[in-house]
Design an enzyme around this catalytic site. Structure first.
Site, PDB file in Angstrom:
ATOM      1  N   GLU A 151      51.889  46.894  38.026  1.00  0.00           N
ATOM      2  CA  GLU A 151      50.576  46.471  38.526  1.00  0.00           C
ATOM      3  C   GLU A 151      50.628  46.147  40.012  1.00  0.00           C
ATOM      4  OE1 GLU A 151      48.163  47.184  36.827  1.00  0.00           O
ATOM      5  OE2 GLU A 151      49.274  47.453  34.965  1.00  0.00           O
ATOM      6  N   HIS A 154      50.294  48.925  42.452  1.00  0.00           N
ATOM      7  CA  HIS A 154      48.934  49.386  42.757  1.00  0.00           C
ATOM      8  C   HIS A 154      48.379  48.710  44.015  1.00  0.00           C
ATOM      9  CE1 HIS A 154      47.925  52.021  39.415  1.00  0.00           C
ATOM     10  NE2 HIS A 154      48.397  51.154  38.540  1.00  0.00           N
TER      11      HIS A 154
HETATM   12 NI    NI Z   1      48.703  51.713  36.548  1.00  0.00          NI
END
Ligand code: NI
Length: 186
Positions: A151, A154
Site C-alpha cells: 500500500e 502506491h
Molecule cells: Ni495495490
C-alpha cells in the site's frame, strides 16, 4: 460515503508522489477515509491507497480484522487507516548483505486479473498517524508487513509489477490458480 472508481495501471495519477496530509480530524480527511474503506470492502481488497481513487494524499487503508473467504490463507490484519506512513525495514542481514526478504504472491486492484511473486522485507516497523492525528507505531512481519509495503508503494508511484524480479512467476490469476481466487488483491 461512496464506492469510488479504482484507477488502473497506465493512469498517470498512479505514478505520482503523494502529498503528506497537513490537517487531521477534518471533514475532508474523514470523508476520504470512508470512501477508501467502502471502496476496499466493495472490491474485497486487502488494502487500498488514496492514489488508487485519484486522491494525491498519503493515506492508505488495509486489513479487516478477520479472515476473508476470498483469501482464507492470509492471517487477519487489523483494520487500519494510516496517514503519512514511514516504513523502516528490520531484521538480520541475509547472505547477500541485505535485510531478509520473503517472496509471496500479490495482486492489486489497479492491476486486475494478474498475480506475481513479489519480494518484500520480511519484518518492518511502520509509523504514521490515524485520521485524528494520533500516532501509530507497529512492528510487524509476514502478510501484515507485505500489505503495508504494497500500500505504501502506491504513495510513491510504485505498482507491484515494478518490484517483480522473476517474470516467470507473473501471470493471469485464472491461469495460475484455476478455479481458485484465493490470493490477496491489495
Ligand atoms: Ni495495490
Amino acid at each position: 460515503m461512496a464506492v469510488r472508481d479504482i484507477l488502473k495501471m497506465g493512469d498517470a495519477r498512479l505514478l505520482r508522489i503523494a502529498k503528506p496530509v497537513t490537517a487531521f480530524d477534518t471533514d475532508v480527511l474523514h470523508l476520504l477515509v470512508l470512501d477508501l474503506l467502502d471502496t476496499m470492502r466493495a472490491a474485497q481488497g486487502a488494502g487500498l491507497a488514496a492514489p488508487q481513487i485519484g486522491v494525491d494524499l498519503q493515506v492508505v487503508v488495509f486489513g479487516s480484522g478477520e479472515s476473508i473467504a476470498r483469501y482464507p490463507h492470509a492471517p487477519p490484519v487489523p483494520r487500519t487507516v494510516l496517514v503519512n506512513p514511514v516504513i523502516t525495514p528490520l531484521g538480520e542481514p541475509d547472505a547477500s548483505g541485505g535485510l531478509r526478504e520473503d517472496e509471496d504472491w500479490e495482486g492489486c486492484l489497479s492491476v486486475p486479473g494478474l498475480r506475481a511473486v513479489v519480494p518484500r522485507f520480511a519484518r518492518i516497523r511502520y509509523t504514521g498517524f490515524d485520521p485524528y492525528g494520533d500516532r501509530i507505531d507497529r512492528t510487524v512481519e509476514g502478510f501484515h508487513a507485505r500489505v503495508v509495503q504494497h500500500e505504501c508503494d502506491h504513495l510513491v508511484g510504485m505498482l507491484y509489477p515494478m518490484r517483480v524480479r522473476d517474470f516467470k512467476r507473473f501471470g493471469f490469476t485464472e491461469v495460475l490458480f484455476p478455479g481458485l481466487d484465493a490470493t490477496p488483491d491489495e
